[in-house]
Design an enzyme around this catalytic site. Structure first.
Site, mmCIF file in Angstrom:
data_model
loop_
_atom_site.group_PDB
_atom_site.id
_atom_site.type_symbol
_atom_site.label_atom_id
_atom_site.label_comp_id
_atom_site.label_asym_id
_atom_site.label_seq_id
_atom_site.Cartn_x
_atom_site.Cartn_y
_atom_site.Cartn_z
ATOM 1 N N SER A 110 5.768 10.635 6.530
ATOM 2 C CA SER A 110 6.695 11.451 5.740
ATOM 3 C C SER A 110 6.689 12.876 6.278
ATOM 4 O O SER A 110 5.702 13.300 6.903
ATOM 5 C CB SER A 110 6.228 11.469 4.282
ATOM 6 O OG SER A 110 6.915 12.444 3.557
ATOM 7 N N TYR A 121 -0.306 12.986 -1.804
ATOM 8 C CA TYR A 121 0.699 12.284 -0.993
ATOM 9 C C TYR A 121 0.713 12.835 0.441
ATOM 10 O O TYR A 121 0.668 12.077 1.402
ATOM 11 C CB TYR A 121 2.071 12.439 -1.659
ATOM 12 C CG TYR A 121 3.184 11.705 -0.946
ATOM 13 C CD1 TYR A 121 3.263 10.318 -0.997
ATOM 14 C CD2 TYR A 121 4.139 12.396 -0.221
ATOM 15 C CE1 TYR A 121 4.274 9.637 -0.339
ATOM 16 C CE2 TYR A 121 5.163 11.725 0.446
ATOM 17 C CZ TYR A 121 5.222 10.350 0.371
ATOM 18 O OH TYR A 121 6.224 9.683 1.031
HETATM 19 N N1 LIG Z 1 12.503 7.953 0.101
HETATM 20 C C1 LIG Z 1 12.138 9.054 0.739
HETATM 21 O O1 LIG Z 1 12.779 10.109 0.597
HETATM 22 C C2 LIG Z 1 10.953 9.031 1.674
HETATM 23 C C3 LIG Z 1 10.703 10.183 2.417
HETATM 24 C C4 LIG Z 1 9.609 10.190 3.275
HETATM 25 C C5 LIG Z 1 8.817 9.064 3.421
HETATM 26 N N2 LIG Z 1 9.092 7.962 2.680
HETATM 27 C C6 LIG Z 1 8.213 6.805 2.857
HETATM 28 O O2 LIG Z 1 9.020 5.668 3.137
HETATM 29 C C7 LIG Z 1 8.429 4.490 2.574
HETATM 30 C C8 LIG Z 1 9.411 3.797 1.649
HETATM 31 O O3 LIG Z 1 9.861 4.739 0.687
HETATM 32 P P1 LIG Z 1 10.856 4.312 -0.486
HETATM 33 O O4 LIG Z 1 11.506 5.554 -0.954
HETATM 34 O O5 LIG Z 1 11.688 3.159 -0.077
HETATM 35 O O6 LIG Z 1 9.771 3.868 -1.584
HETATM 36 P P2 LIG Z 1 9.926 3.008 -2.928
HETATM 37 O O7 LIG Z 1 11.344 2.868 -3.340
HETATM 38 O O8 LIG Z 1 8.958 3.604 -3.896
HETATM 39 O O9 LIG Z 1 9.404 1.572 -2.461
HETATM 40 C C9 LIG Z 1 8.044 1.376 -2.205
HETATM 41 C C10 LIG Z 1 7.777 -0.122 -2.134
HETATM 42 O O10 LIG Z 1 6.378 -0.320 -1.948
HETATM 43 C C11 LIG Z 1 5.924 -1.325 -2.862
HETATM 44 N N3 LIG Z 1 4.514 -1.094 -3.113
HETATM 45 C C12 LIG Z 1 3.928 -0.046 -3.751
HETATM 46 N N4 LIG Z 1 2.612 -0.210 -3.781
HETATM 47 C C13 LIG Z 1 2.331 -1.381 -3.149
HETATM 48 C C14 LIG Z 1 1.149 -2.092 -2.873
HETATM 49 N N5 LIG Z 1 -0.039 -1.634 -3.253
HETATM 50 N N6 LIG Z 1 1.241 -3.256 -2.193
HETATM 51 C C15 LIG Z 1 2.444 -3.755 -1.801
HETATM 52 N N7 LIG Z 1 3.603 -3.118 -2.049
HETATM 53 C C16 LIG Z 1 3.553 -1.955 -2.713
HETATM 54 C C17 LIG Z 1 6.831 -1.152 -4.089
HETATM 55 O O11 LIG Z 1 7.023 -2.326 -4.859
HETATM 56 P P3 LIG Z 1 6.039 -2.810 -6.030
HETATM 57 O O12 LIG Z 1 6.021 -1.736 -7.055
HETATM 58 O O13 LIG Z 1 6.669 -4.098 -6.478
HETATM 59 O O14 LIG Z 1 4.721 -3.030 -5.401
HETATM 60 C C18 LIG Z 1 8.176 -0.867 -3.385
HETATM 61 O O15 LIG Z 1 8.793 -2.076 -3.014
HETATM 62 C C19 LIG Z 1 7.146 4.962 1.874
HETATM 63 O O16 LIG Z 1 6.065 4.826 2.766
HETATM 64 C C20 LIG Z 1 7.426 6.426 1.612
HETATM 65 O O17 LIG Z 1 6.238 7.179 1.496
HETATM 66 C C21 LIG Z 1 10.143 7.916 1.813
#
Ligand SMILES: NC(=O)c1ccc[n+]([C@@H]2O[C@H](COP(=O)([O-])OP(=O)(O)OC[C@H]3O[C@@H](n4cnc5c(N)ncnc54)[C@H](OP(=O)(O)O)[C@@H]3O)[C@@H](O)[C@H]2O)c1
Length: 286
Positions: free
Chosen positions: A143, A156
């Protein structure tokens, strides 16, 4: 005709029940990959698997928690029993958290690290021998918050920085084995409507749509992730600001820290839910 790079490649995407992970699975499946869906909630996994398979793709799924090494081994064995090989692992699962040190309950330190750091390590360790056989790869999703420690995001930020360092170590360690390891740094990306964020007391709330920062579409971020995997590029960014921040940090860490310090109040109240009473103490200006 040239075959697509991902045709028949087996890709495990952790945390692919929604958001960036889900879209990555859908796009890879469209390019002929056999995708393995994972998140903790069975209903989300089933729904993504069905959507992909109904659209002509090839997906299987296993629900479970990547913070357990035992589960990651199950995920590996499940993949091998269905598809016979593993080409790529995308370590995408993570918990988002926000809160300052004054307010954060200490048990959350372990909770967030268990998923964001140990989850990636567990999955990598479980599949690495399979990746050596296929000369495959691992992509860690970090991130912008991992480029420099942000105020109110110390948990985070530090986990995402650890993820980038792990990727650096493994990329050199596994180089002679022909295994690619990379790290992707997404910028602010459109939220899944179900995206949660953890408050400093451990409660999780839905992260409202971000309206006060420029957000990338999910497809923009995912296309860059997939391109990086295809090109086997070590580090890639989905936004120019990510590239700029990293460049600035490498050029002059003190200048970057000063930049963050000057913008600290804005960063600390940057989310649409910053008015939540739990944040009022630390957001108060002296
Ligand atoms: N969106 C952004 O703006 C952004 C920016 C920078 C980086 N990122 C990174 O990009 C990635 C995806 O982000 P996103 O926004 O798509 O996140 P999100 O919508 O929160 O999705 C995260 C996914 O991870 C699963 N998860 C959480 N804990 C878990 C565990 N212990 N074991 C297995 N699955 C697990 C969640 O489902 P369950 O709850 O069903 O487990 C969900 O499907 C992350 O690594 C995030 O840090 C995102």
């Amino acid at each position: 005709m040239k075959t697509d790079h991902f045709h028949n490649k087996v890709v495990i995407i952790t945390g692919s029940g929604q958001g960036i992970g889900k879209r990555t699975a859908e796009m890879l499946a469209k390019r002929g990959a056999k995708v393995v869906i994972n998140s903790r909630h069975q209903e989300k996994v089933t729904s993504v698997v069905e959507t992909i398979n109904n659209g002509g793709g090839n997906a299987i799924g296993l629900s479970g928690d990547v913070s357990s090494y035992h589960f990651c081994c199950e995920l590996r064995d499940f993949t091998l029993s269905h598809f016979g090989r593993i080409d790529y692992l995308i370590n995408n699962a993570a918990l988002a958290s926000k809160g300052g040190i004054l307010d954060t309950e200490p048990h959350l330190f372990t909770e967030v690290y268990k998923v964001n750091v140990f989850g990636g390590l567990n999955a990598a360790k479980a599949v690495v021998e399979e990746l050596i056989k296929t000369k495959g790869g691992i992509l860690f999703i970090s991130s912008l918050a991992g480029v420099i420690g942000l105020p109110s995001y110390f948990l985070y930020s530090s986990t995402k920085s650890a993820v980038a360092t792990i990727a650096e170590s493994l990329s050199n360690e596994l180089y002679d084995e022909g295994v690619f390891v990379g790290v992707h740094i997404p910028g602010f990306t459109e939220n899944d409507p179900d995206k949660n964020i953890m408050l400093p007391n451990g409660e999780t709330v839905v992260l409202p749509k971000r309206t006060n920062v420029k957000v990338l579409s999910r497809d923009t971020t995912v296309k860059r992730i997939i391109l990086q995997l295809e090109k086997r590029k070590f580090r890639s960014y989905s936004s120019f600001s990510g590239y700029f921040l990293e460049y600035l940090y490498r050029l002059s860490p003190p200048l970057s820290l000063l930049f963050i310090r000057m913008n600290r109040q804005r960063i600390m109240i940057s989310d649409t839910f910053a008015a939540h009473p739990i944040y009022q103490r630390k957001n108060r200006k002296k």
